[in-house]
Scaffold this motif. Structure first.
Motif, short mmCIF file in Angstrom:
data_model
loop_
_atom_site.label_atom_id
_atom_site.label_comp_id
_atom_site.label_asym_id
_atom_site.label_seq_id
_atom_site.Cartn_x
_atom_site.Cartn_y
_atom_site.Cartn_z
N ALA A 176 -17.84 10.17 17.81
CA ALA A 176 -16.78 9.47 18.11
C ALA A 176 -15.74 10.39 18.94
CB ALA A 176 -16.24 8.53 17.14
N ALA A 179 -17.09 11.32 22.15
CA ALA A 179 -17.05 10.13 23.17
C ALA A 179 -15.64 9.85 23.67
CB ALA A 179 -17.46 8.83 22.68
N PHE A 180 -14.76 9.90 22.75
CA PHE A 180 -13.22 10.10 23.09
C PHE A 180 -12.66 10.81 24.20
CE2 PHE A 180 -8.63 10.40 22.31
CZ PHE A 180 -8.22 9.15 22.44
N PRO A 185 -16.11 7.08 29.85
CA PRO A 185 -15.75 6.10 28.68
C PRO A 185 -16.69 5.19 28.00
CG PRO A 185 -14.74 5.33 30.83
CD PRO A 185 -15.35 6.49 30.89
N ILE A 188 -18.16 5.72 24.71
CA ILE A 188 -17.21 5.13 23.48
C ILE A 188 -17.92 3.88 23.01
CG2 ILE A 188 -15.22 4.08 22.93
CD1 ILE A 188 -13.78 5.94 24.59
N LEU A 206 -11.61 1.78 18.37
CA LEU A 206 -12.17 2.18 19.62
C LEU A 206 -12.01 1.22 20.63
CD1 LEU A 206 -14.71 4.84 18.76
CD2 LEU A 206 -12.48 5.17 19.51
#
Length: 348
Positions: A176, A179-180, A185, A188, A206
């Motif tokens: 996570a 991904a953030f 994006p 995410i 998220l």
């Protein structure tokens, strides 16, 4: 009468460290019967740059630069503020256990995945213990906002609810966090589509982050849309009453008042303003968040048309905003949130 600490908890004071998101919870923990050293990690990463690939020093400099430009901090004050957070993390390996006390809202879920990503990389992690206290409700409390509303005794009652962080939680947090901080994006969305039950509040947090991307049609973030909707309904509200009205549209709560006032500033000082804030015509941009709490706020005609989807906020006013690792700095935002399909799309 409360038993002595040694009766409640058979640990030495140095056995545990506790990390919270701010001084509200930290101060109450220090007043409680919970032994250990209480520290804070409170970087609000839902705003400002959070790019991937930085070491600790690079991260500190990027965040300090953002804070010094968007808040009351000087660059040196921002650096010291963030260095205190870094010291909280660097101290953890000297304790047998580190307990994270975090809420279910976005700001704390981002802190959670950043810290677990960091701790997962410690060379001696297998010799350390990390535990998590994170809940979305408190027994007997109809409207639970977060740990900050609990008393010292109520926080003490949660100690035994803390569970040791598992390998599955570490793996999910690392995925996570990557991904953030990614410039893409859609990573995410990939995380949200996975099994996130080991961190039960993460997916919703998220998704709320993704809703801050400019929307299809109006170019408004969810927060901006809620601001304009509240003003159209009420006609005029002081900035602080507007803040509370918008917070009523959030579950869980999303941001603090200063972050909110910063959004009002951007909307009021845009090339084509979406709102008007009375009594601020002589204020410079740096004074807005400090001064507008009691000022009446009204929607402009442009704001009405944007809210109705007749005009596009990003196309009118451009954008220069970081959302995690994504820098939106174009008149045509590269990514848009499609609320009808609950997904990101790329701009044509």
């Amino acid at each position: 009468r409360r038993p002595p600490r040694s009766t409640l908890f058979p640990y030495t004071t140095l056995f545990r460290s506790h990390i919270t998101d701010g001084e509200s919870v930290a101060g109450t923990l220090r007043e409680s019967a919970v032994p250990g050293e209480v520290r804070v990690y409170g970087d609000l990463m839902y705003e400002g740059p959070a790019p991937a690939g930085l070491d600790s020093r690079g991260w500190l400099e990027v965040r300090a630069d953002f804070l010094s430009k968007s808040s009351y901090f000087t660059r040196e004050e921002a650096r010291h503020y963030l260095e205190a957070f870094e010291a909280s993390l660097e101290a953890c390996p000297k304790y047998g256990e580190t307990v994270l006390w975090l809420d279910h809202r976005l700001s704390d879920q981002l802190i959670l995945i950043k810290l677990l990503d960091r701790f997962s990389r410690l060379q001696n992690r297998s010799a350390l213990k990390f535990s998590l206290i994170c809940l979305g409700r408190y027994p007997g409390m109809d409207h639970f906002v977060g740990l900050g509303q609990l008393t010292a005794d109520q926080l003490t009652s949660l100690v035994d609810t803390g569970l040791q962080i598992s390998d599955a939680q570490f793996r999910l947090a690392r995925m996570a966090w990557n991904a953030f901080t990614s410039p893409n994006p859609s990573a995410i969305e990939h995380v949200i589509q996975q099994d996130t039950s080991s961190l039960p509040f993460l997916a919703a947090a998220l998704r709320r982050h993704l809703e801050q991307f400019p929307s299809v049609g109006s170019g408004l973030s969810r927060t901006e849309q809620q601001i304009l909707s509240a003003l159209r309904e009420h006609g005029s509200l002081s900035a602080i009453k507007l803040f509370f009205a918008v917070q009523q549209m959030e579950d869980p709560l999303f941001m603090g008042d200063l972050s909110f006032f910063g959004i009002l500033k951007e909307m009021a000082l845009a090339h084509h303003p979406l709102i008007h804030v009375e009594g601020t015509s002589q204020l410079g941009p740096e004074d807005y968040a400090r001064s507008i709490a009691r000022s009446p706020v009204m929607i402009t005609e442009i704001g009405q048309r944007v809210l109705d989807g007749q005009l596009d906020h990003v196309k009118l006013n451009g954008t220069d905003r970081w959302l995690g690792g994504v820098h939106l700095n174009e008149s045509e935002a590269a990514w848009r949130w499609d609320a009808d399909r609950s997904q990101l799309i790329t701009s044509p």
